[in-house]
Each structure stands twice: as C-alpha cells, then as structure tokens.
Write an enzyme that holds these catalytic residues in place. Structure first.
Site, PDB file in Angstrom:
ATOM      1  N   GLY A 158       1.776 -20.495  26.342  1.00 40.09           N
ATOM      2  CA  GLY A 158       2.540 -21.581  26.953  1.00 40.09           C
ATOM      3  C   GLY A 158       1.594 -22.569  27.606  1.00 40.09           C
ATOM      4  N   LYS A 159       2.137 -23.653  28.110  1.00 41.60           N
ATOM      5  CA  LYS A 159       1.336 -24.663  28.816  1.00 41.60           C
ATOM      6  C   LYS A 159       2.276 -25.537  29.629  1.00 41.60           C
ATOM      7  CE  LYS A 159      -3.062 -25.830  29.180  1.00 41.60           C
ATOM      8  NZ  LYS A 159      -4.187 -24.890  29.263  1.00 41.60           N
ATOM      9  N   GLY A 160       1.768 -26.089  30.719  1.00 38.99           N
ATOM     10  CA  GLY A 160       2.615 -26.943  31.543  1.00 38.99           C
ATOM     11  C   GLY A 160       1.800 -27.924  32.348  1.00 38.99           C
TER      12      GLY A 160
END
Length: 450
Positions: free
Chosen positions: A113-115
C-alpha cells in the site's frame, strides 16, 4: 483503461512489470497468470479524503489525503506515507503497486500500500506540522490497524511526523498498537530502521559485485544522488566498506567531489543536519572540496564504478544512462523507487545482453531498496511480541533478507528468460517475475482470481 484519466506514473510502473512478464516464458508456461495481472493491477481499496487544519496565523488550510490499500494477499497493507506537493493518486498507485512486489521479495508476511498528502512541510513550523498530522490521522485512523494496514514514513515523513501521527492515533483509538513503523526506539521502534533502506541497498550491491567476481566495495568509486535518509546511510555504509563516495544531490543541483576529494562521515553528518533544517546543499561549507552544479543530477559529471540513485522517481534518463555506460560504470541499483526511466532501463538491459560480463548491471528498486520495508516488517514482529532485538540481531536479519532478495532475482530468470553464455541474469526480470508469481499464487489460493 481508456475510460480512466491518465495516470502516467502508475502506467509506467504497470507497463514495466507487464513487459517483463510478456518478454519471459511465464505466460507461455502459465497462461492463467494473465488473469492474475489484470486483477492485481487494480487496488483493493482507495481512500481519498480532505485534511483541514489551522496554520499559525489562525487561517484555515485544506489538503488532499490518500491511502491506496493495493493488495493484502500476503499480509496487512504495508507502505509509507509521503507529504509532498506532487502527491496525487497516480504517484501513490505507482508506489503502492511497486510496494506489493517489493514486500513479496522480503519473504515477510506483508501486503502492499501507499499513502500521503499534497501537503508541503517546507516553511512550516513544528506546530503547523503537528496540527496537520493530527487532522490527517483523524480520518486515516478509521482505515488502519496492526492487522489491517501499517503505514510508515516516506519523503517528508520522518521520525517527528511518525511521532505526531502515532500520538494522534493513540488518542483517537485509545489503544497502543504497532500501527505505524519508523517509531522512536524508546516507544516501539526498531534499531537500524532509519538506516535500513540505505544499508540494505549497499548490502544488495555488494552481492552483485561479489557475483561478478569484482571483490567488494573496497576501492570502488560511488556516485549517489539525493541527500535524505536513504542517500545518507547508503553513503555511510559505502564509506565503512572502503568505497569512495564522490557525489550527493538535492532538488536544486548536485555536489560533486573535486579532484581526489571524497565525502567523509563527518561531511555526511553535517549534510544530515542541514537537511533536518530543510536547507539546500548550497549551505554546506566545505572549503572548496566540492563543486555545486545547479540544476543538474550527478550522472554526467562523474566517472564511477557504482551509481546509486537515491532521490526520487525517474531521476536517471536515457541520456544519463548512456553517459554512465560510456564512463565505465559497472553497477547501478535504485535506492529510490522507479529511479530510472524505462528508456534508461532499456539502455542498461541492452548493454547487459551485448557486453555480457563486461556490461553495466542494473538492479531495480523493488529488490535493491527493500531493506527499509524489511526492517519495518521486523519492527511489526517485535511489536507483536512486545520485545526489542539488538542492533546486531536486526542488522543480521537485514543482511539475510537482502541476500535472499538478490538470490531470488538471480535464480528466477534462469527459469523464464533466455540468456546467452556469460550473460549476467536480468535482475529486473527475476525480481518482477518472482514477486508477481508469489503474490498471484496467494491471490489464487484466496479465490481472488480463478
């Protein structure tokens, strides 16, 4: 994808993986994996939200916050948070997509994931950054957890920001859990975590050098771009192993060693202090040892054995790749995510095929810079068991993970990619195929595709 808005960064990452798989015998031997590629390229969930906060002049400010929960086949979503004005959905989808396969190569049970947010911390006070982090976590806290999604730091999200975010999560959720990695050592963090990406990168390249029969880092000249966390610790580890580091850079230009000069640990320490104050490398006082070249990256100004891009995506162009090849560089490994353009990778891979064991050898970021997320995974394990390992224990585990990532990238292409005698295996093909197959197989077992 024609009905969707253009996402150039994500499309580049997807095309790089897809072309590697197409140019191997994977789909020929396992045609069902074409379906898996379609499924894995779409995130399981995308969270987009507004972040309203108050600046020091009591004015309302608003930014966009994101979390791309891309794939949880191997474990909880895992990937950093980036605060930078260039952050958008395309950038985060590219980073999250790469993260899936990078995490798979660590051998740990973590998904991808990434944010982040399009917030620019430059010029902001500590109080403004704290207020932004609290507001950001007010929404993000609804979507993360130790067994769901465990973010970490990335560009402009360091120990200070992780502390503010963790404190906000604890206050909102009323529980202490390992919901973030990159924490302080006295409150759940892991030793070696700040150093892990840079150290791991150097450990990976050391295996490349050894495999090629060129000994070790001792006596090698190394060019590094960037001057943040990854670049600093990569430089320090190179110096420790006997290499000569001749460049660092920032967003404004490059600092190149003049004549026989080279960066010392003391120089790197002073540069780290400048970066903590968010100052440019132009503020570094060095007594004429280095030349600052404004608006330029280091690659066309150095003659080196090893090139380590450690700044940001697409920081090595086709022309710069050709310059590195012409100047005799033998190893290039990405400390940054997607540090080389596809055209640059094509140059390196063509050289590898043509010149065989005299060629430049390229290692992709999803393998070479996996050390950071690897130690994040080890931090999660320590949090779950409520224990702390020693620096030596963590460093040994990191070395083992990077060795396994290298060997996986080395052995996998032998099964799926044709190679001539004397040709180095394609580490980009090996890493892409190995990471993809591991994730696709787990997804199939879960019924995510059939």
């Amino acid at each position: 994808m024609s009905n969707l808005p253009s996402e150039p960064e994500f499309e580049q990452a997807y095309n790089e993986l897809a072309s590697t798989l197409e140019n191997s015998t994977l789909f020929e031997k396992n045609p069902e994996y074409r379906t898996a590629l379609k499924v894995v390229s779409i995130p399981e969930r995308v969270i987009q939200f507004r972040v309203v906060w108050e600046d020091d002049k009591n004015q309302v400010q608003v930014n966009r916050g994101y979390r791309v929960q891309f794939n949880s086949a191997l474990g909880p979503y895992k990937g950093g948070l980036r605060f930078h004005p260039t952050v958008n959905l395309s950038v985060l989808k590219f980073l999250g997509f790469e993260q899936i396969f990078k995490n798979a190569l660590t051998g740990l049970n973590i998904g991808g994931g990434k944010g982040g947010a399009d917030f620019d911390p430059k010029g902001k006070s500590d109080n403004e950054i704290r207020r932004f982090c609290v507001s950001f976590m007010r929404e993000l806290s609804k979507h993360i957890g130790a067994d769901t999604d465990v973010p970490a730091g990335d560009i402009n999200v360091g120990g200070r920001e992780i502390g503010f975010l963790f404190g906000a999560y604890k206050a909102i959720q009323n529980k202490w859990e390992g919901v973030l990695t990159g924490k302080g050592g006295s409150w759940g963090g892991s030793l070696i975590r700040p150093e892990a990406t840079g150290y791991g990168l150097v450990y990976y390249v050391a295996h490349m050098i050894q495999y090629a029969g060129q000994g070790s880092f001792q006596g090698k000249r190394v060019a590094i771009s960037g001057s943040g966390n990854v670049a600093q610790y990569a430089a320090l580890k190179c110096i420790e192993l006997g290499a000569t580091v001749v460049s660092l850079s920032d967003s404004q230009g490059s600092l190149i060693a003049e004549g026989d000069a080279y960066f010392t640990p003391e120089d790197v320490g002073k540069i780290a202090e400048l970066k903590l104050k968010r100052q440019s490398l132009t503020a570094f006082e060095h007594g004429g040892k280095y030349k600052y070249i404004e608006g330029s990256r280091p690659w066309t100004h150095v003659k080196v054995d090893v090139a380590l891009p450690c700044a940001t995506q697409n920081e090595v162009s086709k022309e710069e790749a050709e310059s590195l090849v012409a100047s005799g560089a033998r190893y290039i490994a990405e400390g940054s995510n997607m540090g080389c353009t596809q055209e640059a990778i094509d140059v390196f891979e063509a050289e590898r095929k043509e010149k065989k064991d005299k060629a430049i050898w390229y290692a992709p970021g999803k393998a070479a810079n996996a050390g950071g997320v690897a130690v994040s995974g080890l931090e999660m394990a320590q949090n779950s068991a409520r224990i702390s390992w020693t620096q030596e224990e963590v460093d040994e585990k990191l070395k083992d993970i990077m060795k396994n990532a290298f060997e996986t990238g080395l052995e996998t292409p032998k099964k799926y990619v044709e190679a001539k005698d004397g040709e180095y295996p394609s580490l980009v093909a090996g890493s892409n195929i190995a990471g993809f197959v591991k994730v696709a197989s787990a997804m199939h077992n879960h019924g995510d595709w059939w």
